[in-house]
Motif scaffolding. Structure first.
Motif, short mmCIF file in Angstrom:
data_model
loop_
_atom_site.label_atom_id
_atom_site.label_comp_id
_atom_site.label_asym_id
_atom_site.label_seq_id
_atom_site.Cartn_x
_atom_site.Cartn_y
_atom_site.Cartn_z
N SER A 225 -45.99 97.97 38.70
CA SER A 225 -46.65 98.68 37.61
C SER A 225 -47.02 100.08 38.05
O SER A 225 -47.26 100.35 39.23
CB SER A 225 -47.90 97.91 37.17
N LEU A 227 -49.70 103.21 37.45
CA LEU A 227 -51.04 103.54 36.98
C LEU A 227 -51.32 105.00 37.27
O LEU A 227 -50.79 105.58 38.23
CB LEU A 227 -52.09 102.68 37.70
N ASP A 275 -51.15 95.55 32.91
CA ASP A 275 -51.08 96.30 31.66
C ASP A 275 -52.44 96.92 31.34
O ASP A 275 -53.40 96.79 32.11
CB ASP A 275 -50.59 95.42 30.51
N LEU A 281 -58.48 97.47 36.03
CA LEU A 281 -58.46 98.92 35.82
C LEU A 281 -59.88 99.46 35.71
O LEU A 281 -60.23 100.48 36.31
CB LEU A 281 -57.65 99.27 34.57
N SER A 296 -52.82 102.59 32.51
CA SER A 296 -51.53 101.95 32.75
C SER A 296 -50.47 102.71 31.97
O SER A 296 -50.63 102.96 30.77
CB SER A 296 -51.56 100.49 32.29
N SER A 299 -44.64 99.21 33.30
CA SER A 299 -44.24 98.36 34.42
C SER A 299 -42.75 98.10 34.34
O SER A 299 -42.12 98.39 33.31
CB SER A 299 -45.02 97.04 34.40
#
Length: 316
Positions: A225, A227, A275, A281, A296, A299
């Motif tokens: 993912s 970020l 996500d 997060l 996010s 991904s």
């Protein structure tokens, strides 16, 4: 599930070659198998059409814009299909060829389900990105080429393309494109990494790309993912990495720096599926303080490894 020699209808095709069989008999067997394969391909097409209709019933098309294609593509599902097939494959046909065949079929059937177009950053100096896009999305997909990364991304944002194939982020990027994905959940996001299989005879086999689109991301068993940490003041990379580790997130890289609006943005790749609704997060942002926000921006399913694509040793 049928075995490697199953036809899907209960018939098993023998692979042994009798000593008395001549060339004509062998060709007759090949013709029979070709007909069976063709029948199954037509059946699969009918099922894909039915799947498309079911998707359209849940998310009706509002026109024929390529943006509507985001309602049909499912990169996570495609990744799972290819992982399963490479894991069960046997014989002399290279696994890389199996992946290429299925990618061509998957892309063609996506175009049966709905409108689809691919925007590609492909300047004259780096034509290999066109190869990456063609190999993944098929030989008949509509490909729009752009000499500037921002224009390829804009094609997805304005709906003239379903997805954009963009260079994998580098530390020395000038005006990195990923900054444009920060700020709203309605923006496009990363949905795949390319090449997913063997690069084959691409003009630059070392090129790595990310796919950006609006289709929802979904987890597979192996994901990464992306970020972005947004702060008013700089945060050291070691502090950021430690904050992520504190909630169980392992980093692959961190890129970033201040933009023209004096906002500090740091891009980080972490292992696993994360996500925008992931509570980690908020925990990371809170631990960093000073109004930090962690976004996010998508991904991707981890591409097939060299080990997964390795063929049987000679003599087997």
């Amino acid at each position: 599930m049928t075995g490697p020699n199953g036809t899907g209808d209960g018939t098993v095709v023998g692979t042994g070659v009798g000593t008395g069989e001549d060339l004509g008999q062998l060709r007759q067997k090949i013709d029979a198998i070709d007909s069976q394969l063709h029948d199954l391909l037509m059946q699969r097409t009918e099922l894909a059409v039915a799947v498309g209709a079911a998707k359209a019933a849940k998310q009706p098309l509002s026109g024929d814009s390529p943006a509507e294609g985001a309602k049909f593509i499912r990169p996570a599902r495609e990744a799972k299909i290819l992982r399963r097939l490479t894991a069960r494959h046997m014989g002399k046909l290279p696994k890389a060829v199996v992946v290429r065949m299925w990618r061509e079929m998957i892309s063609a059937l996506l175009q049966v389900e709905g409108p689809f177009a691919v925007a590609v950053y492909a300047p004259a100096s780096q034509p290999g990105f066109w190869d990456v896009a063609r190999d993944h999305y098929g030989s008949r997909v509509k490909i729009l080429t752009f000499s500037r990364v921002d224009r390829a991304l804009s094609a997805v944002m304005d709906g003239s393309a379903t997805v954009a194939v963009l260079p994998f982020p580098r530390e020395d990027d000038t005006g990195p494109w990923w900054r444009r994905l920060v700020g709203s959940a309605q923006l496009p996001h990363v949905i795949a990494r390319l090449p997913f299989g063997d690069p084959g005879n691409q003009r630059n086999p070392d090129l790595q790309a990310l796919v950006v689109g609006r289709t929802p991301t979904e987890p597979t068993d192996r994901d990464h993912s992306l970020l972005v940490l947004e702060t008013a003041e700089p945060v050291s990379r070691s502090t950021f990495r430690q904050a992520l580790a504190g909630v169980g997130l392992t980093t692959s890289f961190i890129h970033g720096g201040r933009d023209n609006l004096d906002t500090d943005l740091n891009l980080v790749e972490v292992a696993g599926y994360v996500d925008g609704s992931d509570p980690r997060l908020g925990l990371v942002a809170s631990s960093l303080g000073n109004g930090a926000k962690l976004h996010s921006i998508g991904s991707y399913a981890e591409p097939l490894t060299k080990e997964e694509l390795a063929d049987e040793p000679s003599g087997h």
